[in-house]
Scaffold this active site. Structure first.
Site, mmCIF file in Angstrom:
data_model
loop_
_atom_site.group_PDB
_atom_site.id
_atom_site.type_symbol
_atom_site.label_atom_id
_atom_site.label_comp_id
_atom_site.label_asym_id
_atom_site.label_seq_id
_atom_site.Cartn_x
_atom_site.Cartn_y
_atom_site.Cartn_z
ATOM 1 N N GLY A 171 51.745 45.156 33.683
ATOM 2 C CA GLY A 171 52.759 45.459 33.331
ATOM 3 C C GLY A 171 53.413 45.277 31.762
ATOM 4 O O GLY A 171 54.435 45.432 31.489
ATOM 5 N N SER B 231 48.938 45.198 28.260
ATOM 6 C CA SER B 231 47.564 44.917 27.461
ATOM 7 C C SER B 231 46.910 46.117 27.252
ATOM 8 O O SER B 231 46.386 46.180 26.070
ATOM 9 C CB SER B 231 47.048 44.248 28.355
ATOM 10 O OG SER B 231 46.383 44.913 29.650
ATOM 11 N N ASP C 37 55.186 51.495 24.764
ATOM 12 C CA ASP C 37 54.139 50.341 24.486
ATOM 13 C C ASP C 37 53.918 50.374 23.165
ATOM 14 O O ASP C 37 53.835 49.334 22.275
ATOM 15 C CB ASP C 37 53.249 50.518 25.386
ATOM 16 C CG ASP C 37 53.430 50.658 27.095
ATOM 17 O OD1 ASP C 37 54.566 50.462 27.198
ATOM 18 O OD2 ASP C 37 52.838 50.947 27.874
ATOM 19 N N ASN D 69 45.821 48.750 37.799
ATOM 20 C CA ASN D 69 45.150 49.459 36.697
ATOM 21 C C ASN D 69 45.683 50.859 36.927
ATOM 22 O O ASN D 69 45.446 51.676 37.726
ATOM 23 C CB ASN D 69 43.642 49.558 36.464
ATOM 24 C CG ASN D 69 43.268 50.109 35.182
ATOM 25 O OD1 ASN D 69 43.211 51.309 35.356
ATOM 26 N ND2 ASN D 69 42.670 49.553 34.192
ATOM 27 N N ASP E 191 60.113 57.107 29.421
ATOM 28 C CA ASP E 191 59.453 57.503 28.149
ATOM 29 C C ASP E 191 58.814 58.781 28.150
ATOM 30 O O ASP E 191 59.182 59.562 27.534
ATOM 31 C CB ASP E 191 58.916 56.261 27.590
ATOM 32 C CG ASP E 191 57.473 55.811 28.154
ATOM 33 O OD1 ASP E 191 57.479 56.259 29.507
ATOM 34 O OD2 ASP E 191 56.990 55.013 27.721
ATOM 35 N N GLU F 166 62.851 52.203 32.592
ATOM 36 C CA GLU F 166 61.550 52.333 33.041
ATOM 37 C C GLU F 166 61.066 53.754 33.621
ATOM 38 O O GLU F 166 62.037 54.222 34.447
ATOM 39 C CB GLU F 166 61.628 51.280 34.253
ATOM 40 C CG GLU F 166 60.481 50.528 34.565
ATOM 41 C CD GLU F 166 60.032 49.795 33.150
ATOM 42 O OE1 GLU F 166 59.222 50.209 32.175
ATOM 43 O OE2 GLU F 166 60.390 48.610 33.177
HETATM 44 P P1 ADP Z 1 48.672 47.075 31.467
HETATM 45 O O1 ADP Z 1 49.988 46.991 32.353
HETATM 46 O O2 ADP Z 1 48.395 45.588 31.383
HETATM 47 O O3 ADP Z 1 48.826 47.742 30.412
HETATM 48 P P2 ADP Z 1 46.654 48.924 32.347
HETATM 49 O O4 ADP Z 1 46.541 49.415 33.718
HETATM 50 O O5 ADP Z 1 47.628 50.036 31.417
HETATM 51 O O6 ADP Z 1 47.526 47.722 32.341
HETATM 52 O O7 ADP Z 1 45.617 48.693 31.508
HETATM 53 C C1 ADP Z 1 44.576 47.509 31.747
HETATM 54 C C2 ADP Z 1 43.121 47.637 31.410
HETATM 55 O O8 ADP Z 1 43.157 47.377 29.791
HETATM 56 C C3 ADP Z 1 42.324 46.833 31.726
HETATM 57 O O9 ADP Z 1 41.706 47.105 32.998
HETATM 58 C C4 ADP Z 1 41.033 46.568 30.638
HETATM 59 O O10 ADP Z 1 40.289 47.568 30.819
HETATM 60 C C5 ADP Z 1 42.076 46.720 29.436
HETATM 61 N N1 ADP Z 1 42.369 45.443 28.749
HETATM 62 C C6 ADP Z 1 43.483 44.832 28.747
HETATM 63 N N2 ADP Z 1 43.426 43.641 28.210
HETATM 64 C C7 ADP Z 1 42.148 43.437 27.660
HETATM 65 C C8 ADP Z 1 41.341 42.716 26.972
HETATM 66 N N3 ADP Z 1 42.133 41.425 26.445
HETATM 67 N N4 ADP Z 1 40.116 42.805 26.430
HETATM 68 C C9 ADP Z 1 39.600 43.983 27.164
HETATM 69 N N5 ADP Z 1 40.086 44.936 27.791
HETATM 70 C C10 ADP Z 1 41.411 44.712 27.985
HETATM 71 P P1 NG1 Z 2 52.005 49.896 31.498
HETATM 72 O O1 NG1 Z 2 52.341 49.266 32.863
HETATM 73 O O2 NG1 Z 2 52.186 48.500 30.525
HETATM 74 O O3 NG1 Z 2 50.628 50.320 31.371
HETATM 75 C C1 NG1 Z 2 53.384 52.475 31.398
HETATM 76 C C2 NG1 Z 2 53.301 53.408 30.401
HETATM 77 C C3 NG1 Z 2 54.601 53.413 29.650
HETATM 78 C C4 NG1 Z 2 55.515 53.547 30.465
HETATM 79 C C5 NG1 Z 2 55.706 52.718 31.567
HETATM 80 C C6 NG1 Z 2 56.827 52.782 32.709
HETATM 81 C C7 NG1 Z 2 51.195 53.820 29.217
HETATM 82 C C8 NG1 Z 2 50.362 53.252 28.038
HETATM 83 N N1 NG1 Z 2 52.319 53.112 29.426
HETATM 84 O O4 NG1 Z 2 53.094 50.965 31.141
HETATM 85 O O5 NG1 Z 2 54.528 54.327 28.602
HETATM 86 O O6 NG1 Z 2 55.668 54.818 30.892
HETATM 87 O O7 NG1 Z 2 54.208 52.461 32.235
HETATM 88 O O8 NG1 Z 2 57.850 52.483 31.896
HETATM 89 O O9 NG1 Z 2 51.208 54.986 29.697
HETATM 90 MG MG MG Z 3 49.183 49.795 30.133
#
Ligand code: ADP
Ligand code: NG1
Ligand code: MG
Length: 463
Positions: free
Chosen positions: A150, A153, A197, A240, A50, A47
């Protein structure tokens, strides 16, 4: 038109029929021509390494993003509609007007998608771009990956956008390249992530977790122990990653750690953007890298001016060479703690793989997950009180191991439990963690569920 899809588990199906209807309602009764599906993931170990160039060990989950798509030739726009929530407004944008600058301004849902469209277009040669000059897209999106938790998405959405655009253009791409360009274009949103991811979302095989190596990207499938099950539980705290500079601060702390150690070793520090490069160029083992952290990085926070003094650069030069746009005002950098986490986590990841390959004991794998979590909490400081509560509860209920998954600061834990105790474990978490919390109408089986390795991204054309 018949749409026959069985995506997701029976309890957690994505509403593809509803998506088709939503598409028609929003796009002049037109029918989608094809669908793209991209899963989320849990990371079992490795974790926050990467983006430092070290290997990770995730698996895809059933929960996914699904895009219904159709090409247009009468308008050169990308039109988006989202079935998930009314908060996600419809958006229409001229396809050639998607700029890195506009994407970096706000982490809105449509900007994540547009990152993918831009990434796909950048993959095209000039002649290919010319040939699709008159092509636009209609996209309707849905999904059931809990957001900002996490489970990735964001990358499922971006990768689905890249795929849906390339499929529409008729441009083939290998899975490894698709993963790489998806990782690159997600950075337009402002997070300086690694490629975990997108790599697992595209390359996962049903029934297998995967070890993912970077530079060059490589994926190796692994069976998980038969006597253990993996449970995901949401803490209900969301984060986010593009809405604050916490994530990027960790990325730049690792970079500064690498550059300062390089400078002390008389190596060309400007080239040490990531810790794995420092290890490679200095020819050291991970154990030796850990010694170097203790030797060359103090435990107290570094100020920006101290970093500049050590590297003999001005603040403007440091901004340019080492920082991201949203970290230039960070006052304190914890270089010792972050680098120590990364090198020790890289070691744990190697040990985890070795154990999986040699039918190691589930309890040993679990111990590595526990150690990973403690390090994320204490050295990386990316846990959350609610995650800590879930971890403590999981250990009380007999888990082999438990850790936060993804970036943290909220989101989910992944728990390894004995197979024959999985059902009982899920029940205990439901009763003890969720019974006295506001779950905003979400179903309990979306909040805590057993998961097994799912298949990677796919595309289906409507007959
Ligand atoms: P995660 O850990 O889920 O990757 P991030 O903070 O990296 O969280 O990204 C979350 C953002 O991705 C949300 O605030 C939204 O803008 C976008 N997102 C995720 N799922 C969807 C969805 N089903 N439809 C539209 N936007 C989405
Ligand atoms: P999440 O929490 O799913 O957005 C992020 C990073 C990964 C990795 C992990 C921690 C992006 C798109 N995703 O994931 O590359 O660094 O945190 O292991 O930046
Ligand atoms: Mg993400």
């Amino acid at each position: 038109m018949e749409v026959d899809y069985v995506w997701g588990t029976s309890s957690n199906n994505v509403p593809v029929q509803k998506l088709e209807q939503h598409f028609r309602e929003n796009f002049e009764s037109l029918q989608p021509e094809y669908y793209v599906k991209v899963p989320g993931r849990v990371n079992l170990i490795g974790e926050h390494v990467d983006y430092c160039g070290y290997s990770v060990f995730p698996m895809a989950i059933d929960q996914c993003i699904v895009v219904a798509a159709k090409r247009t030739t009468d308008r050169q726009t990308v039109e988006l509609t989202n079935l998930c929530t009314e908060r996600y407004e419809n958006v229409s944008k001229n396809i050639s007007d998607i700029s890195a600058e506009s994407l970096g301004k706000s982490p809105s849902w449509s900007n994540y998608f547009m990152c993918g469209v831009k990434g796909a277009r950048e993959y095209l040669s000039d002649s290919q771009l010319k040939a699709v000059e008159k092509v636009g897209f209609l996209f309707a999106i849905t999904g059931n990956i809990p957001e900002s938790s996490g489970l990735s998405s964001s990358s499922a959405l971006v990768t689905a956008a890249v795929m849906a655009t390339l499929v529409g253009y008729g441009v083939p791409i290998s899975r490894l390249e698709l993963a790489e360009i998806s990782a690159k274009c997600e950075r337009y949103i402002g997070t300086a992530g690694g490629g975990m991811d997108q790599a697992i979302a595209v390359n996962a095989k049903q029934g297998y977790a995967a070890r993912i190596d970077f530079n060059p990207l490589a994926v190796k499938q692994f069976r998980l122990p038969a006597d253990a099950k993996f449970i995901v539980a949401q803490s209900l705290a969301v984060k986010n990653k593009a809405a604050s500079n916490d994530f990027n601060t960790r990325v730049v702390e690792c970079r500064l750690a690498s550059q300062i150690i390089a400078k002390q070793l008389n190596l060309e520090w400007e080239q040490m953007a990531v810790l794995a490069t420092l290890q490679k160029r200095s020819g050291n083992s991970l154990d030796r890298m850990i010694e170097l952290v203790h030797q060359h990085l103090h435990v107290d926070a570094y100020s920006k001016s101290e970093v500049c003094e050590i590297l003999s650069v001005s603040e403007d030069q440091l901004d340019e060479l080492s920082l991201t746009a949203n970290t230039t005002n960070v006052a304190e950098f914890y270089l010792h703690q972050r680098a120590l986490h990364v090198f020790e986590e890289a070691k744990r990841m190697e040990e985890f793989c070795r154990l999986c390959e040699n039918s190691g004991a589930a309890s040993d794998l679990g111990r590595l997950m526990d150690d990973s979590h403690s390090s994320l909490r204490d050295l990386y400081q990316c846990s959350h009180p609610d995650l800590e509560e879930l971890v403590a509860l999981s250990k009380r209920e007999g888990a082999y191991g438990c850790k936060l998954t993804g970036a943290g600061w909220g989101g989910c834990v992944v728990v390894m439990v004995p197979s024959d105790g999985a059902e009982e474990f899920v029940k205990s978490v439901r009763d003890q963690y969720f019974s006295n919390r506001e779950t905003c109408g979400r179903r309990i089986d979306e909040l805590v569920f057993a998961t097994s390795p799912s298949e990677g991204a796919c595309c289906v054309h409507v007959k």
